[in-house]
Design an enzyme around this catalytic site. Structure first.
Site, PDB file in Angstrom:
ATOM      1  N   LYS A 178       0.818  -1.047  -0.053  1.00  0.00           N
ATOM      2  CA  LYS A 178       0.003  -0.053  -0.071  1.00  0.00           C
ATOM      3  C   LYS A 178       0.855   1.121  -0.032  1.00  0.00           C
ATOM      4  O   LYS A 178       1.317   1.512   1.066  1.00  0.00           O
ATOM      5  CB  LYS A 178      -0.965  -0.030   1.315  1.00  0.00           C
ATOM      6  N   CYS A 288      13.047  10.769   7.863  1.00  0.00           N
ATOM      7  CA  CYS A 288      12.978  10.578   9.174  1.00  0.00           C
ATOM      8  C   CYS A 288      14.198  10.545  10.278  1.00  0.00           C
ATOM      9  O   CYS A 288      14.182  10.772  11.419  1.00  0.00           O
ATOM     10  CB  CYS A 288      12.373   8.805   9.162  1.00  0.00           C
TER      11      CYS A 288
HETATM   12  P1  NAD Z   1       1.672   8.065   7.733  1.00  0.00           P
HETATM   13  O1  NAD Z   1       1.942   7.559   8.827  1.00  0.00           O
HETATM   14  O2  NAD Z   1       0.987   9.257   7.698  1.00  0.00           O
HETATM   15  O3  NAD Z   1       1.524   7.126   6.419  1.00  0.00           O
HETATM   16  C1  NAD Z   1       2.604   6.176   6.043  1.00  0.00           C
HETATM   17  C2  NAD Z   1       1.330   5.060   5.240  1.00  0.00           C
HETATM   18  O4  NAD Z   1       0.352   4.562   6.346  1.00  0.00           O
HETATM   19  C3  NAD Z   1       0.579   5.502   4.133  1.00  0.00           C
HETATM   20  O5  NAD Z   1       0.687   4.820   2.938  1.00  0.00           O
HETATM   21  C4  NAD Z   1      -0.889   5.907   4.548  1.00  0.00           C
HETATM   22  O6  NAD Z   1      -1.980   5.544   3.617  1.00  0.00           O
HETATM   23  C5  NAD Z   1      -0.959   4.776   5.612  1.00  0.00           C
HETATM   24  N1  NAD Z   1      -1.774   4.802   6.776  1.00  0.00           N
HETATM   25  C6  NAD Z   1      -2.348   5.943   7.355  1.00  0.00           C
HETATM   26  N2  NAD Z   1      -3.142   5.587   8.272  1.00  0.00           N
HETATM   27  C7  NAD Z   1      -3.321   4.452   8.450  1.00  0.00           C
HETATM   28  C8  NAD Z   1      -3.937   3.234   8.929  1.00  0.00           C
HETATM   29  N3  NAD Z   1      -5.128   3.823  10.023  1.00  0.00           N
HETATM   30  N4  NAD Z   1      -4.056   2.109   9.018  1.00  0.00           N
HETATM   31  C9  NAD Z   1      -3.210   1.582   7.723  1.00  0.00           C
HETATM   32  N5  NAD Z   1      -2.359   2.424   7.069  1.00  0.00           N
HETATM   33  C10 NAD Z   1      -2.555   3.660   7.153  1.00  0.00           C
HETATM   34  O7  NAD Z   1       3.288   8.615   7.133  1.00  0.00           O
HETATM   35  P2  NAD Z   1       3.883   9.851   6.040  1.00  0.00           P
HETATM   36  O8  NAD Z   1       3.297  11.127   6.446  1.00  0.00           O
HETATM   37  O9  NAD Z   1       3.467   9.101   4.734  1.00  0.00           O
HETATM   38  O10 NAD Z   1       5.500   9.758   6.219  1.00  0.00           O
HETATM   39  C11 NAD Z   1       6.098  10.459   7.417  1.00  0.00           C
HETATM   40  C12 NAD Z   1       6.094   9.731   8.520  1.00  0.00           C
HETATM   41  O11 NAD Z   1       6.914   8.723   8.398  1.00  0.00           O
HETATM   42  C13 NAD Z   1       7.076  10.538   9.438  1.00  0.00           C
HETATM   43  O12 NAD Z   1       6.779  10.365  10.776  1.00  0.00           O
HETATM   44  C14 NAD Z   1       8.648   9.994   9.619  1.00  0.00           C
HETATM   45  O13 NAD Z   1       9.297  10.215  10.631  1.00  0.00           O
HETATM   46  C15 NAD Z   1       8.050   8.491   9.316  1.00  0.00           C
HETATM   47  N6  NAD Z   1       9.301   7.805   8.615  1.00  0.00           N
HETATM   48  C16 NAD Z   1       9.952   6.862   9.398  1.00  0.00           C
HETATM   49  C17 NAD Z   1      10.990   6.294   8.679  1.00  0.00           C
HETATM   50  C18 NAD Z   1      11.929   5.460   9.631  1.00  0.00           C
HETATM   51  O14 NAD Z   1      12.635   4.469   8.861  1.00  0.00           O
HETATM   52  N7  NAD Z   1      11.913   5.300  10.909  1.00  0.00           N
HETATM   53  C19 NAD Z   1      11.436   6.506   7.517  1.00  0.00           C
HETATM   54  C20 NAD Z   1      10.614   7.431   6.865  1.00  0.00           C
HETATM   55  C21 NAD Z   1       9.708   8.005   7.380  1.00  0.00           C
END
Ligand code: NAD
Length: 487
Positions: A178, A288
């Site tokens: 997804k 991140c």
């Molecule tokens: P997000 O959590 O908003 O979304 C990530 C994914 O989860 C998307 O595909 C979204 O559609 C899906 N999603 C959202 N709600 C959901 C639910 N209830 N159930 C299932 N899927 C759901 O994150 P984002 O805004 O896309 O990315 C930014 C965030 O990601 C920041 O917090 C960043 O720190 C983190 N991040 C962490 C790493 C790491 O390696 N630790 C790497 C990259 C990004």
């Protein structure tokens, strides 16, 4: 206008419901195309296709053949490098120089890397005496977990997706991906690659959609998904963990951070400025591992702030193809509103705005893009919102410190624990700090230097588990012990 379809069982298909959402280019907010929004029907079909492939050709394929096919996937991504680059850049607005250096080549490399790991990592054996005077031999075999749900963010779309899909497939699993709703393109393009090189149908599936009450939630709560790997916000991780608890499915989480950068007075000053400028502003701060809290030893504090200001102001906003572009836009208007709300909060809470704090003047159609200025603050207490909460924008707060103990306590005073970057020429101190900061990744005199064989992941609320090298095998396979008694 482009159509982004689901990729299910080797075929590109629209949603049954006909529902779509828009995919916009963040540089000028222009419409790139319409993305099919998956519902329960598409998730059901994708999970069923993945299960069938697991039981069928993929599950039965020898590891050497699997590894050969994954090498072919990487080669085909590289052959279509320009297509992947164009797709990634249109979705994210990031400078081509960055995407062609990091996103696409590393996105391809993940397939080769994990194909090689799975071929070369042995398991264990133990011989034992049995109570009746006989002997027994124990040995372990690695079995794939089954159907893996892969839920991805938008900041490094191809790279972070293949970081999961690569090891999942290498270990013999099948996947339903997804992608983020903001960045549907490269995951879709990868479907073409899978078909071209002959990956069996159903091994790699993509269902587009949103999170809550959409494809993300339907996929992670689907009972026939065996494990869930997720990169994204900590809050989303909590929702996915609740979904995973039904059926006790294992999770691997890479989540948010509020990473500290620490600069000692004995650091190589230019290298430290270079490192912190990158860790705070690269990818418009949407990494991140980025640094949003910087602690600088007092004797060099003023000099450091002044030098970082010069670096921030030299970052020219511009279009991805322009070699002079130093910084692209944020991912979306929505994310820009969030980042600008933090810029406003910093001001309201009494920050000294060293530079930035607003929106740059952009010409013509670019004025409709999601641009923000790189921003530096000083003078806030540790309790301020911009010091405590993840912003995910090109900004940092810089505070002075006087002792090693003090800065370790400051760095650790956060619910997050993803990474840190420490700048010092004192080797003893570097080792001491590395042992004391509660993070999954500690860089000394460097940042984002990645050897794909090393464990990657966060402590505290920044993640669960480690991926990378052999560590990925812990999540993507299950060890089965076989015990044979013989006379
Ligand atoms: P997000 O959590 O908003 O979304 C990530 C994914 O989860 C998307 O595909 C979204 O559609 C899906 N999603 C959202 N709600 C959901 C639910 N209830 N159930 C299932 N899927 C759901 O994150 P984002 O805004 O896309 O990315 C930014 C965030 O990601 C920041 O917090 C960043 O720190 C983190 N991040 C962490 C790493 C790491 O390696 N630790 C790497 C990259 C990004």
């Amino acid at each position: 206008m482009k159509q982004f379809l689901h990729f299910i069982g080797g075929a590109f298909v629209p949603s049954d419901s006909g529902k779509t959402f828009e995919n916009r280019n963040p540089i000028d907010n222009s419409l790139i195309g319409l993305v099919s929004e998956g519902g329960r029907t598409e998730v059901e079909a994708a999970v069923a296709a993945a299960r069938a492939a697991m039981k069928g050709p993929w599950g039965k394929m020898p590891v050497t053949k699997r590894a050969e096919l994954l090498h072919a996937v990487a080669d085909e991504i590289n052959r279509r490098f320009d297509d992947f680059l164009a797709a990634e850049v249109a979705d994210t607005g990031k400078p081509m120089a960055m995407a062609s250096h990091i996103d696409i080549p590393r996105g391809a490399a993940n397939f080769k890397m994990f194909a090689d790991v799975i071929k070369n990592v042995p398991t264990e054996t133990f011989e034992m005496a049995t109570p009746d005077g006989g002997e027994a031999l124990n040995y372990a075999i690695r079995k794939p977990r089954g159907v893996i749900a892969v839920v991805c963010p938008w900041n490094l779309p191809l790279l972070l997706m293949t970081w999961k899909v690569g090891p999942a497939l290498a270990c013999g699993n099948t996947v339903v991906v997804k992608p983020s709703e903001e960045t549907p393109a490269t995951a879709t393009l990868l479907g073409e690659v899978m078909n071209k090189v002959g990956i069996p149908k159903g091994v790699y599936n993509v269902v587009h959609g949103l999170g809550p009450d959409s494809a993300g939630e339907f996929l992670t709560s689907h009972r026939d998904v065996d494990a869930i790997t997720f990169t994204g916000e900590t809050r989303t991780g909590q929702a996915i963990m609740a979904a995973a608890s039904k059926g006790l499915r294992p999770v691997s989480f890479e989540l948010g951070g509020k990473n500290a950068g620490i600069v000692f007075a004995d650091a190589d000053f230019e290298a430290a400025i270079d490192g912190i400028a990158r860790s705070s502003f690269v990818n418009c701060g949407q990494v991140c591992l980025g640094t949003e809290r910087v602690y600088v030893e007092r004797p060099i504090f003023d000099k450091f702030v002044a030098a970082l200001k010069v670096r921030a102001e030299a970052m020219k906003p511009g279009v991805p193809s322009d070699k002079a572009t130093g910084i692209g836009p944020l991912i979306s208007q929505e994310h820009r509103s969030k980042v600008l709300s933090y810029y406003a909060k910093a001001k309201a809470e009494g920050a000294t705005i060293v530079t930035g704090g607003g929106v740059p003047d952009m010409p013509g159609e670019l004025a409709s893009g999601a641009w923000v200025q790189p921003t530096i603050w000083t003078g806030l207490p540790e309790t301020a919102s911009v010091v405590r909460e993840e912003i995910f924008g090109p900004c940092c707060h810089i505070a002075p410190f006087d002792s090693e103990d003090e800065v370790v306590a400051l760095a650790n005073d956060t619910p997050y624990g993803l990474c840190t970057t420490v700048w010092t020429q004192n080797l003893g101190r570097a080792h001491r700090i590395a042992g004391q900061i509660d993070v999954g990744l500690c860089w000394i005199n460097s940042w984002f230097l990645r050897d794909l064989r090393t464990p990657f992941g966060g402590s505290k609320q920044s993640g669960i588990g480690r991926e990378g090298g052999v560590h990925s095998l812990e999540f993507y396979t299950e060890l089965r012990n076989v015990c044979i008694k013989y006379a």
